[in-house]
Design a protein around this motif. Structure first.
Motif, PDB file in Angstrom:
ATOM      1  N   ASN A 114       2.066   1.988  -3.426  1.00  0.00           N
ATOM      2  CA  ASN A 114       1.297   2.650  -4.209  1.00  0.00           C
ATOM      3  C   ASN A 114       0.996   4.101  -3.979  1.00  0.00           C
ATOM      4  N   ASN A 115       1.280   4.474  -2.809  1.00  0.00           N
ATOM      5  CA  ASN A 115       0.807   6.053  -2.319  1.00  0.00           C
ATOM      6  C   ASN A 115       2.147   6.785  -2.195  1.00  0.00           C
ATOM      7  N   ASN A 116       3.036   6.694  -2.905  1.00  0.00           N
ATOM      8  CA  ASN A 116       4.025   7.813  -2.686  1.00  0.00           C
ATOM      9  C   ASN A 116       4.686   7.528  -1.311  1.00  0.00           C
ATOM     10  N   GLN A 117       4.423   6.157  -0.556  1.00  0.00           N
ATOM     11  CA  GLN A 117       5.032   5.849   0.402  1.00  0.00           C
ATOM     12  C   GLN A 117       4.755   7.123   1.686  1.00  0.00           C
ATOM     13  N   GLU A 118       3.518   7.443   1.717  1.00  0.00           N
ATOM     14  CA  GLU A 118       3.119   8.499   2.664  1.00  0.00           C
ATOM     15  C   GLU A 118       2.285   7.441   3.777  1.00  0.00           C
ATOM     16  N   LYS A 126       3.858   1.238 -11.642  1.00  0.00           N
ATOM     17  CA  LYS A 126       3.498   1.801 -10.358  1.00  0.00           C
ATOM     18  C   LYS A 126       3.300   3.447 -10.467  1.00  0.00           C
ATOM     19  N   CYS A 152       0.873  -1.208   0.022  1.00  0.00           N
ATOM     20  CA  CYS A 152       0.033   0.218   0.161  1.00  0.00           C
ATOM     21  C   CYS A 152       0.800   1.465   0.018  1.00  0.00           C
ATOM     22  N   ARG A 192       6.557   8.898  -8.580  1.00  0.00           N
ATOM     23  CA  ARG A 192       6.545   9.371  -6.830  1.00  0.00           C
ATOM     24  C   ARG A 192       6.989  10.987  -7.063  1.00  0.00           C
ATOM     25  N   LYS A 230      -1.750   7.692   4.141  1.00  0.00           N
ATOM     26  CA  LYS A 230      -2.612   7.255   3.129  1.00  0.00           C
ATOM     27  C   LYS A 230      -2.848   5.642   3.407  1.00  0.00           C
ATOM     28  N   CYS A 231      -2.244   4.916   4.515  1.00  0.00           N
ATOM     29  CA  CYS A 231      -2.475   3.706   4.346  1.00  0.00           C
ATOM     30  C   CYS A 231      -2.676   3.355   5.714  1.00  0.00           C
TER      31      CYS A 231
END
Lengths: 135, 90
Positions: free
Chosen positions: A103-107, B36, A100, B39, A110-111
């Motif tokens: 897929n979410n800019n490693q923020e 993906k 997760c 970023r 959001k997870c």
């Protein structure tokens, strides 16, 4: 203009493949990439707190890489140990959370839902809590 | 009198061009990032972690959760070089 300012960067990069000297004990490096490490970061902080604090204080005294090799080896071994335990006990929740994140800019914000699953699993099986310092 | 659709066709074509170029950009970003999402807001820490990921897995967006790194990882760090500077710069 910018075509005339001299640039000192060379076009080739250098990879030094000589290994460490033989008198330094050999320790494997941590193989986790950025997303699993970010996911496990609070648990690494809880599980390896003593070794991490030792290493940071040692680095504070003297920033030379040769000075803190022993403490660094302990930190590496502890992190490898924790990641192995996470994969054995909570493998599915761990994988879900770091996929997760990826897929979410490693923020982290959001997870939260996979994170809740991971936190409960780790607390039940390994007894580690996520502790935000200063909160 | 009904709306002349022929006059609106050029606007439709222009809007379609916008969609086509935007889709093309999104596709390029998606496929160049190992399928993906791209970023964003990357600071120096994240760039260094992505370089470490490249050394571990071969691609800037590759991820793995092995506990132990492959043996090449210990010695494959990259040093970026400089040519000797002019004496006049000091």
């Amino acid at each position: 203009m910018s075509t005339k300012t001299p640039s000192n960067l060379a076009s080739n990069a250098f990879v030094d493949s000589t290994p460490l000297p033989a008198d330094i004990p050999k320790v494997d490096e941590v193989g986790a990439t950025s997303a699993p490490l970010k996911s496990a970061s609070f648990f690494i902080g809880a599980y390896c707190k003593d070794y991490n604090d030792d290493f940071m204080l040692c680095k504070n005294e003297n920033n030379d890489p040769k000075h803190c090799l022993k403490e660094g080896r302990k930190v590496t071994r502890c992190a490898i140990d924790l990641i192995t335990k996470l994969r054995e006990n909570c493998g599915k929740e761990f994988e879900a959370h770091w996929q997760c994140l990826e897929n979410n800019n490693q923020e982290l914000y959001k997870c939260r839902q996979p994170e809740r699953g991971l936190n409960t699993c780790v607390f039940e099986k390994l007894g580690l809590k996520k502790n935000i310092p200063g909160a | 009198m009904p709306v002349p659709f022929e006059a609106l066709l050029p606007f439709g074509i222009i809007t379609g061009m916008f969609f086509a170029s935007a889709s093309g950009f999104q596709a390029v970003k998606y496929y160049s990032n190992d399928k993906k999402f791209h970023r964003y807001n990357l600071d120096k820490w994240e760039l260094q972690m992505m370089e470490r990921d490249r050394r571990l897995t071969g691609s800037l967006r590759g991820q793995s959760d092995n506990a132990v790194a492959p043996t090449e990882f210990a010695t494959n760090s990259v040093w970026y070089l400089e040519t000797p500077r002019d004496k006049g710069q000091y």
